[in-house]
Scaffold this active site. Structure first.
Site, PDB file in Angstrom:
ATOM      1  N   ASN A   6       0.864  -1.177   0.000  1.00 29.09           N
ATOM      2  CA  ASN A   6       0.000   0.000   0.000  1.00 29.09           C
ATOM      3  C   ASN A   6       0.902   1.228   0.000  1.00 29.09           C
ATOM      4  OD1 ASN A   6      -1.792   2.064   0.529  1.00 29.09           O
ATOM      5  ND2 ASN A   6      -2.354   1.361   2.594  1.00 29.09           N
ATOM      6  N   TRP A   7       1.015   1.845  -1.157  1.00 24.30           N
ATOM      7  CA  TRP A   7       1.959   2.965  -1.289  1.00 24.30           C
ATOM      8  C   TRP A   7       1.420   4.266  -0.708  1.00 24.30           C
ATOM      9  CZ3 TRP A   7       4.390   2.418  -6.905  1.00 24.30           C
ATOM     10  CH2 TRP A   7       5.100   1.207  -6.954  1.00 24.30           C
ATOM     11  N   LYS A   8       0.142   4.297  -0.364  1.00 25.31           N
ATOM     12  CA  LYS A   8      -0.485   5.503   0.210  1.00 25.31           C
ATOM     13  C   LYS A   8      -0.202   6.712  -0.697  1.00 25.31           C
ATOM     14  CE  LYS A   8      -0.145   3.243   4.642  1.00 25.31           C
ATOM     15  NZ  LYS A   8      -0.098   3.346   6.084  1.00 25.31           N
ATOM     16  N   HIS A  92      -9.544   1.298   4.716  1.00 29.40           N
ATOM     17  CA  HIS A  92      -8.269   1.429   5.443  1.00 29.40           C
ATOM     18  C   HIS A  92      -8.482   2.393   6.610  1.00 29.40           C
ATOM     19  CE1 HIS A  92      -4.170   2.608   6.396  1.00 29.40           C
ATOM     20  NE2 HIS A  92      -3.799   1.479   5.822  1.00 29.40           N
ATOM     21  N   GLU A  94      -6.849   4.772   7.675  1.00 28.50           N
ATOM     22  CA  GLU A  94      -6.632   6.192   7.355  1.00 28.50           C
ATOM     23  C   GLU A  94      -7.836   6.779   6.623  1.00 28.50           C
ATOM     24  OE1 GLU A  94      -2.869   5.524   5.438  1.00 28.50           O
ATOM     25  OE2 GLU A  94      -2.013   4.993   7.386  1.00 28.50           O
ATOM     26  N   GLU A 164      -5.546  -4.814  10.597  1.00 25.64           N
ATOM     27  CA  GLU A 164      -4.503  -3.814  10.819  1.00 25.64           C
ATOM     28  C   GLU A 164      -4.805  -3.049  12.102  1.00 25.64           C
ATOM     29  OE1 GLU A 164      -2.501  -2.719   6.846  1.00 25.64           O
ATOM     30  OE2 GLU A 164      -4.246  -1.446   7.048  1.00 25.64           O
ATOM     31  N   GLY A 170       2.379   2.261  10.771  1.00 20.64           N
ATOM     32  CA  GLY A 170       3.336   3.346  10.593  1.00 20.64           C
ATOM     33  C   GLY A 170       4.025   3.755  11.880  1.00 20.64           C
ATOM     34  N   SER A 210       3.345  -2.179  10.361  1.00 25.27           N
ATOM     35  CA  SER A 210       4.796  -2.260  10.595  1.00 25.27           C
ATOM     36  C   SER A 210       5.390  -3.631  10.288  1.00 25.27           C
ATOM     37  CB  SER A 210       5.125  -1.825  12.029  1.00 25.27           C
ATOM     38  OG  SER A 210       4.689  -0.489  12.249  1.00 25.27           O
ATOM     39  N   GLY A 231       2.836  -1.192   4.265  1.00 20.62           N
ATOM     40  CA  GLY A 231       2.919   0.243   3.976  1.00 20.62           C
ATOM     41  C   GLY A 231       4.360   0.656   3.758  1.00 20.62           C
ATOM     42  N   GLY A 232       4.978   1.206   4.780  1.00 23.90           N
ATOM     43  CA  GLY A 232       6.330   1.768   4.678  1.00 23.90           C
ATOM     44  C   GLY A 232       7.336   0.865   3.973  1.00 23.90           C
TER      45      GLY A 232
HETATM   46  P1  PGA Z   1       2.786   0.222   7.672  1.00 23.99           P
HETATM   47  O1  PGA Z   1       1.340   0.454   7.014  1.00 23.99           O
HETATM   48  O2  PGA Z   1       3.322  -1.060   7.093  1.00 23.99           O
HETATM   49  O3  PGA Z   1       3.593   1.419   7.242  1.00 23.99           O
HETATM   50  O4  PGA Z   1       2.591   0.158   9.131  1.00 23.99           O
HETATM   51  C1  PGA Z   1       0.462  -0.623   6.811  1.00 23.99           C
HETATM   52  C2  PGA Z   1      -0.827  -0.126   6.211  1.00 23.99           C
HETATM   53  O5  PGA Z   1      -1.279   0.964   6.577  1.00 23.99           O
HETATM   54  O6  PGA Z   1      -1.441  -0.799   5.350  1.00 23.99           O
END
Ligand code: PGA
Length: 249
Positions: A6-8, A92, A94, A164, A170, A210, A231-232
């Site tokens: 997930n590149w956001k 998600h 967010e 999640e 994050g 994470s 994500g990251g």
């Molecule tokens: P993260 O994000 O790996 O940076 O914690 C995961 C996500 O939000 O899908």
């Protein structure tokens, strides 16, 4: 197993091209594991051209529930299909936190995604306060049931769930493999209740929050952990490929 990046809201076109080429090279074969990347809307088409034929699939990060119309700024399911999307991330945390998405809305979007043969990756997870007060199972059960209400599937491969925990996204703070295994088994039993054992057992349940090369293998080794939403660490081709390798093992 499925590993989805997930590149956001990261990477302009040039940087996204570079990362996609890097991911295709670093991941190599998708034998034994499904792999997906989910770039921003504006980069979907260009990324599809780069990935096409690699076996890596494309996903979007959200979508609108309507077919078309006066919804300025929004993107429909058929538009996502037209640029080669296989998956769409829905609900998600967010999106829930910053854009007011609700379980009901997620359910409408997931139904629409299914009508257009997109595979929704439906995200659920508790916030820290709820974990600390021991309410996580109740909270996640309610999210799963409401977000999937009226979402029908013919087989388990048409739906993906992602657990999640919001406090792990994050933050560098990963849920322990035991916490993840416990929640995934809870989610599995809800999916079997909703769809019957045959379909419910086949729905992939991803863990997200994470995930990195150093913890992926331990998480993926647990029962009912069918991969990760990354994500990251998905923004670095080598890290992402190392996580894919962990899923393969
Ligand atoms: P993260 O994000 O790996 O940076 O914690 C995961 C996500 O939000 O899908």
């Amino acid at each position: 197993m499925l590993v989805a990046g997930n590149w956001k809201m990261n990477l302009d076109l040039a940087a996204a091209r570079q990362l996609t080429s890097g991911v295709v090279a670093a991941v190599g074969s998708t034998h034994n594991v499904d792999v997906a990347i989910c770039p921003t809307f504006v980069n979907l088409d260009a990324m599809y051209s780069i990935m096409h034929g690699s076996g890596i699939r494309l996903g979007a990060q959200t979508m609108h529930e309507a077919d078309s119309g006066a919804y300025t700024g929004e993107i429909s399911a058929s538009m996502l299909r037209a640029v080669g999307c296989h998956y769409v991330i829905l609900g998600h945390s967010e999106r829930r936190q910053f854009f007011g998405e609700t379980d009901d809305g997620v359910s409408r979007k997931a139904q629409q995604a299914r009508r257009h043969r997109l595979t929704p990756i439906v995200c659920v997870g508790e916030v820290l306060e709820q974990r600390e007060s021991g309410e996580q199972n109740k909270v996640v059960e309610s999210q799963v049931r409401k977000s999937l209400s009226d979402v029908s599937i013919d087989n388990g491969s048409e739906l993906v769930l992602a657990y999640e925990p919001v406090w792990a996204i994050g933050t560098g703070k990963t849920a322990s493999p035991e916490q993840v295994a416990e929640m995934h088994s809870h989610i599995r039993s809800i999916l079997c209740d909703l769809y019957g054992n045959a379909k419910g057992d086949d729905v992939l349940i991803l863990y997200g929050g994470s995930v990195k090369p150093s913890n992926a293998e331990d998480l993926f080794a647990r029962e009912n952990v069918d991969g990760g939403l990354i994500g990251g660490a998905s923004l670095k081709a080598d890290d992402f490929a190392a996580i894919v390798d962990a899923a393969r093992r």
